[in-house]
Design an enzyme around this catalytic site. Structure first.
Site, PDB file in Angstrom:
ATOM      1  N   GLU A  78       0.813  -1.215   0.000  1.00 35.75           N
ATOM      2  CA  GLU A  78       0.000   0.000   0.000  1.00 35.75           C
ATOM      3  C   GLU A  78       0.853   1.275   0.000  1.00 35.75           C
ATOM      4  O   GLU A  78       0.340   2.370   0.255  1.00 35.75           O
ATOM      5  CB  GLU A  78      -0.938  -0.015   1.220  1.00 35.75           C
ATOM      6  CG  GLU A  78      -1.930  -1.165   1.153  1.00 35.75           C
ATOM      7  CD  GLU A  78      -2.813  -1.294   2.378  1.00 35.75           C
ATOM      8  OE1 GLU A  78      -4.010  -1.542   2.203  1.00 35.75           O
ATOM      9  OE2 GLU A  78      -2.298  -1.164   3.504  1.00 35.75           O
ATOM     10  N   HIS A  97      -1.282   3.931   8.915  1.00 32.15           N
ATOM     11  CA  HIS A  97      -2.488   3.228   8.472  1.00 32.15           C
ATOM     12  C   HIS A  97      -2.674   2.016   9.374  1.00 32.15           C
ATOM     13  O   HIS A  97      -1.747   1.228   9.570  1.00 32.15           O
ATOM     14  CB  HIS A  97      -2.352   2.784   7.020  1.00 32.15           C
ATOM     15  CG  HIS A  97      -3.389   1.802   6.590  1.00 32.15           C
ATOM     16  ND1 HIS A  97      -4.742   2.018   6.775  1.00 32.15           N
ATOM     17  CD2 HIS A  97      -3.281   0.582   5.985  1.00 32.15           C
ATOM     18  CE1 HIS A  97      -5.417   0.979   6.299  1.00 32.15           C
ATOM     19  NE2 HIS A  97      -4.553   0.098   5.825  1.00 32.15           N
ATOM     20  N   HIS A  99      -5.488  -1.209  11.016  1.00 27.33           N
ATOM     21  CA  HIS A  99      -6.715  -2.007  10.951  1.00 27.33           C
ATOM     22  C   HIS A  99      -7.275  -2.114  12.364  1.00 27.33           C
ATOM     23  O   HIS A  99      -7.763  -3.171  12.774  1.00 27.33           O
ATOM     24  CB  HIS A  99      -6.423  -3.396  10.379  1.00 27.33           C
ATOM     25  CG  HIS A  99      -5.944  -3.391   8.967  1.00 27.33           C
ATOM     26  ND1 HIS A  99      -5.616  -4.560   8.300  1.00 27.33           N
ATOM     27  CD2 HIS A  99      -5.739  -2.390   8.079  1.00 27.33           C
ATOM     28  CE1 HIS A  99      -5.221  -4.271   7.066  1.00 27.33           C
ATOM     29  NE2 HIS A  99      -5.286  -2.951   6.914  1.00 27.33           N
ATOM     30  N   TYR A 124     -10.374  16.756  21.297  1.00 28.92           N
ATOM     31  CA  TYR A 124      -9.124  16.211  20.780  1.00 28.92           C
ATOM     32  C   TYR A 124      -9.305  15.561  19.413  1.00 28.92           C
ATOM     33  O   TYR A 124      -8.386  15.566  18.591  1.00 28.92           O
ATOM     34  CB  TYR A 124      -8.508  15.244  21.789  1.00 28.92           C
ATOM     35  CG  TYR A 124      -7.944  15.975  22.979  1.00 28.92           C
ATOM     36  CD1 TYR A 124      -6.695  16.579  22.921  1.00 28.92           C
ATOM     37  CD2 TYR A 124      -8.687  16.110  24.149  1.00 28.92           C
ATOM     38  CE1 TYR A 124      -6.188  17.284  23.995  1.00 28.92           C
ATOM     39  CE2 TYR A 124      -8.191  16.820  25.226  1.00 28.92           C
ATOM     40  CZ  TYR A 124      -6.939  17.400  25.139  1.00 28.92           C
ATOM     41  OH  TYR A 124      -6.451  18.119  26.204  1.00 28.92           O
ATOM     42  N   HIS A 164     -12.266  -1.117   5.833  1.00 34.44           N
ATOM     43  CA  HIS A 164     -10.819  -1.330   5.842  1.00 34.44           C
ATOM     44  C   HIS A 164     -10.200  -0.724   7.105  1.00 34.44           C
ATOM     45  O   HIS A 164      -9.863  -1.458   8.021  1.00 34.44           O
ATOM     46  CB  HIS A 164     -10.231  -0.720   4.563  1.00 34.44           C
ATOM     47  CG  HIS A 164      -8.799  -1.066   4.315  1.00 34.44           C
ATOM     48  ND1 HIS A 164      -8.219  -0.977   3.064  1.00 34.44           N
ATOM     49  CD2 HIS A 164      -7.813  -1.455   5.144  1.00 34.44           C
ATOM     50  CE1 HIS A 164      -6.940  -1.315   3.142  1.00 34.44           C
ATOM     51  NE2 HIS A 164      -6.667  -1.611   4.398  1.00 34.44           N
TER      52      HIS A 164
END
Length: 219
Positions: A78, A97, A99, A124, A164
């Site tokens: 990716e 990134h 999951h 925040y 995702h």
């Protein structure tokens, strides 16, 4: 990135923060990736099929700004959407990134606002993430995801990939990791509150965060 920060130091820091994310359960198995700008010619990215909790600094991938692999192990499959974010958001110095469970769960809901997947429920979240657009589902490795991110990168520090998980940028590597953790906590709060009445921050409260802290939020 400071000229005083060496490539070795950045590699070590990526490995340390990867262990932190893994220990918190935010990057199970070999999921997720981290990258950081190194200099005007190069950037670093975690390798493909690597476990965040077991990163070896010398194995972290080194690439140029055309996406050519210069050193270390082959980069995450990716890597191209990291490159798209860097190209279209000059302020981004690092990208995380994940999951992570709660953010990924939100990404699977079918009634989200595509322009703002999470509401402004904490200061925040507004300060560290800002508006969080939901990008359309693409299979892992689909290069069209780079085009999707390129469209949103100029105005958004983070995006949520449908079914995702989140992609978060920041002005430093440490700040980016902290922002990704903040996003996960906000997603958790949202799911806990989802079936209950809750207060969002008001427009005036958000305007105050924009004025005092430079928060990026479009009402």
């Amino acid at each position: 990135m400071s000229n005083a920060t060496t490539e070795h130091q950045l590699r070590q820091r990526i490995a340390t923060l990867g262990q932190r994310l893994y220990a918190r359960g935010l990057s199970p198995g070999t999921s997720g990736n981290i990258s950081v700008r190194f200099d005007e010619q190069r950037w670093l990215c975690t390798p493909t099929n690597s476990c965040m909790g077991e990163l070896e600094p010398e194995e972290i991938s080194l690439l140029d700004w055309e996406g050519n692999h210069l050193g270390g192990e082959p980069p995450s499959k990716e890597y191209f959407f990291h490159l798209a974010y860097y190209r279209h958001r000059p302020a981004a110095q690092a990208i995380v990134h994940l999951h992570s469970s709660y953010s990924s769960a939100v990404a699977c809901l079918d009634d989200l606002d595509p322009h703002n997947a999470l509401p402004p429920i904490t200061p925040y979240f507004v300060m560290r993430i800002g508006n969080l657009p939901l990008l359309p589902y693409r299979r892992p490795g689909d290069v069209r995801l780079g085009d999707d991110i390129a469209r949103y990168a100029p105005k958004h520090a983070a995006v949520l990939l449908a079914n995702h998980g989140p992609v978060v940028t920041g002005k430093t590597l440490d700040a980016t990791v902290s922002a990704a953790e903040e996003l996960e906590e906000t997603a958790k709060l949202y799911l806990l509150l989802r079936d209950k009445p809750y207060r969002e921050l008001t427009r005036s409260q958000i305007e105050e965060l924009k004025e005092v802290f430079g928060a990026e939020w479009e009402s």
